[in-house]
Design a protein around this motif. Structure first.
Motif, PDB file in Angstrom:
ATOM      1  N   SER A 160      -7.025 127.610 -45.288  1.00 51.49           N
ATOM      2  CA  SER A 160      -5.999 128.648 -45.364  1.00 51.49           C
ATOM      3  C   SER A 160      -6.283 129.757 -44.357  1.00 51.49           C
ATOM      4  O   SER A 160      -7.435 130.080 -44.069  1.00 51.49           O
ATOM      5  N   PHE A 163       2.191 134.178 -42.793  1.00 50.14           N
ATOM      6  CA  PHE A 163       1.086 133.229 -42.858  1.00 50.14           C
ATOM      7  C   PHE A 163       0.416 133.035 -41.496  1.00 50.14           C
ATOM      8  O   PHE A 163       1.060 132.557 -40.548  1.00 50.14           O
ATOM      9  N   ASN A 167      -1.612 130.814 -40.356  1.00 51.24           N
ATOM     10  CA  ASN A 167      -1.617 129.441 -39.837  1.00 51.24           C
ATOM     11  C   ASN A 167      -0.309 129.068 -39.151  1.00 51.24           C
ATOM     12  O   ASN A 167      -0.286 128.229 -38.248  1.00 51.24           O
TER      13      ASN A 167
END
Length: 212
Positions: free
Chosen positions: A56, A165, A167
């Motif tokens: 994550s 996020f 990522n």
């Protein structure tokens, strides 16, 4: 409990989790003294801190290497050093040693750091530098969102996704053809001693590989 009351409670929870921004404003003398100009090609570099256990994304930082200077936008980050002045999440004096120190601070036994660089024109780099300096202090948990907002305003990056996020930004840079490196470190999670070092001292146990 009514639905409206639940919404109020959830809103308060989100605000508490995000936290308030922490404005900082180093003096002009400090910023001028720390100014660093790199001889590397003008570029944007995305740093993503990734959990080793589940992959994550934990944090995002954006470094701008412009003709006038190289600086790091570290929104809502915990990275600080007395030799590196800061103005509202923009850290100045990003020499090669300072960049290595930034990576070493974040890479540890539970986190890797992905470094992705895209070469841009000097004009685009200067524009990006102006954008990170004008953005302002960022609230907690808003690192990826602030960077995605800045990227979307930069020529050639208007297709950047709006996201919370880290990522997702990593995948975006990969799709843009970024040159990538993966930084790994087995140092303990407690890096308080590192950040309190009187100089830009590294732990000396970083390993670097091409990011897959």
């Amino acid at each position: 409990m009514t639905f409206s009351r639940l919404l109020v409670i959830l809103s308060l929870f989100v605000l508490t989790a995000c936290g308030a921004a922490e404005p900082r404003w180093a003096s002009e003398a400090e910023v001028s003294r720390a100014r660093y100009v790199s001889n590397e090609p003008t570029s944007l570099t995305l740093f993503t801190v990734v959990g080793k256990r589940n992959g994550s994304g934990a944090h995002s930082g954006l470094m701008v290497n412009a003709p006038s200077q190289r600086a790091m936008f570290d929104p809502a980050g915990t990275f600080k050093h007395p030799h590196l002045p800061e103005r509202n999440d923009v850290i100045f004096g990003m020499s090669d040693a300072a960049v290595a120190f930034y990576v070493d601070y974040h890479a540890r036994e539970t986190f890797n750091v992905i470094e992705q660089t895209i070469v841009v024109s000097p004009q685009v780099a200067e524009f990006a530098l102006a954008r990170i300096q004008s953005y302002g202090a960022v609230p907690k948990a808003q690192c990826a969102r602030s960077i995605s907002s800045i990227l979307a305003s930069i020529p050639g990056f208007q297709d950047a996704p709006s996201t919370m996020f880290p990522n997702k930004l990593t995948r975006y840079f990969e799709a843009k053809g970024a040159t990538s490196r993966l930084h790994m470190d087995d140092s303990p999670d407690d890096n308080s001693g590192l950040i309190q070092a009187p100089d830009l001292r590294l732990r000396g146990d970083l390993t670097v590989a091409l990011a897959e």
